[in-house]
Design a protein around this motif. Structure first.
Motif, mmCIF file in Angstrom:
data_model
loop_
_atom_site.group_PDB
_atom_site.id
_atom_site.type_symbol
_atom_site.label_atom_id
_atom_site.label_comp_id
_atom_site.label_asym_id
_atom_site.label_seq_id
_atom_site.Cartn_x
_atom_site.Cartn_y
_atom_site.Cartn_z
ATOM 1 N N ILE A 1 0.810 -1.229 0.000
ATOM 2 C CA ILE A 1 0.000 0.000 0.000
ATOM 3 C C ILE A 1 0.842 1.278 0.000
ATOM 4 C CG2 ILE A 1 -1.698 1.309 1.362
ATOM 5 C CD1 ILE A 1 -3.050 -1.285 2.065
ATOM 6 N N PRO A 2 2.010 1.339 0.682
ATOM 7 C CA PRO A 2 2.795 2.589 0.623
ATOM 8 C C PRO A 2 3.163 3.007 -0.793
ATOM 9 C CG PRO A 2 3.589 1.209 2.401
ATOM 10 C CD PRO A 2 2.594 0.395 1.650
ATOM 11 N N ASP B 1 -3.437 5.767 -5.851
ATOM 12 C CA ASP B 1 -4.844 6.025 -6.212
ATOM 13 C C ASP B 1 -5.696 4.815 -5.846
ATOM 14 O OD1 ASP B 1 -4.818 4.146 -8.483
ATOM 15 O OD2 ASP B 1 -3.415 5.606 -9.329
ATOM 16 N N VAL B 2 -7.021 5.083 -5.798
ATOM 17 C CA VAL B 2 -7.951 4.064 -5.320
ATOM 18 C C VAL B 2 -8.079 2.891 -6.296
ATOM 19 C CG1 VAL B 2 -10.020 5.089 -6.331
ATOM 20 C CG2 VAL B 2 -10.198 3.784 -4.213
ATOM 21 N N ILE C 1 -7.734 -1.026 -5.171
ATOM 22 C CA ILE C 1 -8.699 -2.105 -5.416
ATOM 23 C C ILE C 1 -8.041 -3.258 -6.165
ATOM 24 C CG2 ILE C 1 -10.824 -2.689 -6.658
ATOM 25 C CD1 ILE C 1 -11.801 0.153 -6.055
ATOM 26 N N ALA C 2 -7.229 -2.906 -7.179
ATOM 27 C CA ALA C 2 -6.554 -3.957 -7.958
ATOM 28 C C ALA C 2 -5.600 -4.762 -7.090
ATOM 29 C CB ALA C 2 -5.799 -3.311 -9.124
ATOM 30 N N SER C 3 -4.945 -4.099 -6.165
ATOM 31 C CA SER C 3 -3.995 -4.828 -5.311
ATOM 32 C C SER C 3 -4.699 -5.710 -4.292
ATOM 33 C CB SER C 3 -3.079 -3.827 -4.600
ATOM 34 O OG SER C 3 -3.826 -3.073 -3.651
ATOM 35 N N LEU C 4 -5.879 -5.288 -3.849
ATOM 36 C CA LEU C 4 -6.625 -6.088 -2.863
ATOM 37 C C LEU C 4 -7.310 -7.288 -3.517
ATOM 38 C CD1 LEU C 4 -8.372 -3.270 -0.760
ATOM 39 C CD2 LEU C 4 -6.408 -4.645 -0.078
ATOM 40 N N THR D 1 -6.448 8.248 4.376
ATOM 41 C CA THR D 1 -5.017 8.534 4.205
ATOM 42 C C THR D 1 -4.205 7.415 4.830
ATOM 43 O OG1 THR D 1 -4.999 9.812 6.262
ATOM 44 C CG2 THR D 1 -5.343 11.036 4.210
ATOM 45 N N TYR D 2 -3.010 7.206 4.289
ATOM 46 C CA TYR D 2 -2.156 6.136 4.802
ATOM 47 C C TYR D 2 -1.531 6.575 6.131
ATOM 48 C CZ TYR D 2 1.628 2.740 5.181
ATOM 49 O OH TYR D 2 2.486 1.768 5.621
#
Length: 682
Positions: free
Chosen positions: A437-438, A442-443, A447-450, A486-487
């Motif tokens: 995630i770091p 963008d959103v 989503i693609a990574s999750l 926010t991260y």
């Protein structure tokens, strides 16, 4: 030709997983858009609520909303008033959770989820808020909003995008059940229903009937299900409940007449066996079979032999078998034609509409509730004693883990597996939070990574064998990931939360092993003892009683016993697999109905026998039954045979013969004509 089985299995699973991930992302994005404080709760709720069948998702969602609101209301009422007395606050939260779990375990329906959730929601909202009790109302409202948002998204996607209704699954199970029941009926009528395989089939059908009943409870929430079909299936299930013990009664009577069956009766049995499995439209009308049965009915009197009495009883049971089988066919046709079954002529209509009865073990529910109370208090003591800032997660997870698996005989192994897969979720989340995630800005990329991980979790949830694994990974993965707008991930805080999470799990395992675990054999013995107590109550009551409600309760226990069949002693297995207790209870009910129309002398004989029977059932499992009870049954039989021929005499004879054969299957034949039998009650 390629094997399409694996594709047909994986296709719906993948579709469910895609739908669930889509609903979770929708809930997360909306929660971020409206700036809810913990948007990840909405995402986690989707994975907790979603079920492959739309009706199941809707029912779970409905009760989750109510349970969350009840728990949130309790937190607002309790936390501010006890926050200055931490020990007392912990005790109140533990007692609330235990009380809600107790009610939940007694319900044993989809509604039980409401009470369980109301219990541990107080811990989830209340414990983190003790450092800032002034914000408890805002926290409770926010959690309710987040949970409701997740539920709305899960329900909408489940019912709009490729919805899977529970109705076809229930209808298919009912069709298979009826087909197997007809084959078993044919075998019983042909004298072939007494093998171990046949008895196993009978027990299997009883367990399947309960599975159908559980699955059918979701139909009320299924917007895709037709109301006529739902009403028809309810009536059909009542007939199915009565069919199994009836087959046991027919088998016992045929066994008692072995070698003494008249040719006309043998021919009738052959006709019935052909008719019951005949699925064509040219089969013999049921009315003709009823006429043939009535033509063979012997006229009973005081000097009638045991064979004549058993034959008369058998013929009455055969008529009931024709009625129930014909009704099942009629209802199936009406359901397939989308016809309102309330307008369909049925032979057995009087008991329709009775709610299914369920077994309730108050002592076991109280014991489970005590287990969760102790687990929460121990974790709270550790939290308070150490002053651990993140220690609130320990009692929270102890409450969740002890509640989730409280209905099992020994919840500890399931909690261990849940904790192990939750640890896997913690590791996966750590990779996401500190390695993937770091680098995301963008959103869409988020989503693609999750997607890879959460799509896998969804597939695991869709498959019954891996549902607990998928739930642990999906729900805990979404919660511990704690996605915000926010991260702001901090390794020390994450590690502390994860350790507290696992401390709660470990505490739940240890305390469950010490306080709550029970052997399946012990649970099975409690179920058997409860059934004997129900028989005693049935014999003691002198008023009318619903046959369907009694059968529902006993079959519910039978399904629970079937899950623990290996733990049941051999003698009790015989009683179980031939449905002996159910049949004796039904005969008691028949007898009680008939006794009101009999003469005073016969009434006294039957009441004396019922009192003796109730006393014998209360001291079960003392085996065999006392000979004095057999003498009492024979005395009541002698009095009943002196009665004028009427419906009351017929019903009383059925009941007495059934009780005698159910409790004394190896007893000598009834000694007809012996004058001293009447003297036993004179």
């Amino acid at each position: 030709m390629p094997d399409m089985t694996s594709f047909s299995v994986r296709g719906p699973d993948l579709a469910f997983s895609l739908k669930t991930f889509g609903a979770a992302m929708l809930a997360l994005l909306i929660a971020l858009w409206i700036d809810l404080p913990r948007p990840y709760w909405a995402m986690a709720t989707v994975y907790i609520t979603s079920q492959p069948l739309a009706g199941a998702t809707a029912s779970k969602a409905f009760y989750r909303v109510l349970g969350t609101l009840a728990g949130a209301a309790a937190s607002v009422a309790i936390v501010p008033n006890f926050v200055n007395a931490p020990e007392l606050l912990c005790l109140v939260v533990a007692l609330w959770t235990g009380a809600c779990l107790y009610v939940s375990l007694l319900h044993r329906t989809p509604r039980s989820y409401l009470f369980m959730l109301a219990g541990y929601t107080l811990a989830l909202i209340g414990f983190p808020a003790v450092t800032d009790p002034g914000s408890i109302f805002d926290v409770a409202v926010a959690r309710s909003q987040e949970i409701t948002l997740g539920i709305v998204c899960a329900t909408l996607v489940s019912t709009i995008v490729f919805p899977r209704s529970a109705a076809p699954a229930v209808a298919a199970k009912v069709d298979n059940w009826l087909r197997d029941a007809r084959r078993l009926s044919r075998d019983v009528l042909l004298g072939q229903g007494g093998t171990w395989d046949d008895r196993a089939r009978r027990l299997g059908l009883a367990a399947e009937a309960l599975e159908i009943d559980t699955l059918a409870t979701h139909l009320a929430f299924d917007r895709l299900a037709d109301h006529n079909a739902v009403r028809g299936l309810r009536a059909l299930r009542l007939h199915m409940q009565l069919l199994l013990p009836l087959l046991g009664s027919v088998h016992d009577r045929l066994a008692a007449l072995e070698g003494h069956i008249a040719p006309q009766l043998a021919e009738l049995l052959q006709r019935l066996a052909r008719w019951i499995v005949d699925e064509t439209h040219h089969r013999e009308p049921a009315a003709q079979l009823r006429g043939a049965i009535a033509a063979l009915q012997p006229s009973l009197h005081a000097e009638s032999s045991w064979e004549q009495i058993v034959t008369a009883s058998l013929l009455i049971r055969l008529r009931e078998l024709v009625d129930i089988s014909d009704d099942c066919r009629t209802l199936s046709v009406a359901i397939a034609a989308d016809q309102d079954t309330s307008d369909v002529p049925l032979a057995l209509r009087t008991e329709e509409g009775i709610a299914p009865a369920r077994h309730r073990d108050h002592a076991l529910a109280l014991w489970s509730a005590a287990g969760v109370v102790v687990a929460i208090l121990v974790c709270c003591a550790f939290w308070i004693a150490t002053g651990w800032t993140d220690g609130a997660s320990a009692p929270m997870m102890a409450a969740v883990a002890c509640s989730f698996f409280a209905a099992q005989d020994d919840p500890a192994p399931s909690i261990v597996r849940f904790a192990a897969w939750s640890l896997v979720a913690i590791v996966i989340d750590a990779v996401y939070l500190f390695a993937i995630i770091p680098a995301i800005s963008d959103v869409e990329m988020l989503i693609a990574s999750l997607a890879p991980a959460f799509l896998l979790f969804g597939i695991l949830i869709a498959r019954p064998r891996t549902t607990p694994i998928g739930m642990a990974l999906g729900a805990n993965g979404a919660t511990l990931l704690a996605l915000q707008s926010t991260y702001a991930a901090d390794f020390q805080s994450y590690a502390n939360s994860a350790i507290a999470f696992m401390v709660g799990m470990i505490a739940a395992v240890v305390l469950t092993r010490l306080v709550r675990s029970a052997r399946a054999e012990w649970i099975a013995q409690r179920l058997l003892r409860s059934s004997w107590e129900t028989l005693a109550l049935t014999a003691e009551r002198r008023g009318h009683h619903d046959r369907a409600a009694f059968v529902g309760l006993m079959l519910d226990r039978l399904g629970l016993l079937a899950q623990r069949f290996a733990s049941i002693p051999e003698d009790d297995r015989r009683t179980l697999d031939n449905l002996g207790q159910i049949r004796v209870g039904l005969n008691i009910i028949d007898l009680r109905r008939a006794r009101h129309s009999l003469t005073a002398a016969t009434l006294a004989a039957i009441d004396a026998m019922l009192d003796r029977l109730a006393a014998a059932c209360r001291v079960q499992p003392a085996r065999p039954m006392a000979p004095a009870l057999l003498a009492s049954i024979d005395a009541a039989l002698a009095r009943t045979l002196d009665e004028p021929k009427a419906q009351a005499q017929e019903d009383a004879l059925i009941g007495l013969v059934g009780i005698r054969m159910g409790l004394f299957p190896a007893a000598p034949a009834y000694p007809a004509g012996e004058a001293d039998l009447r003297s036993l009650v004179a």
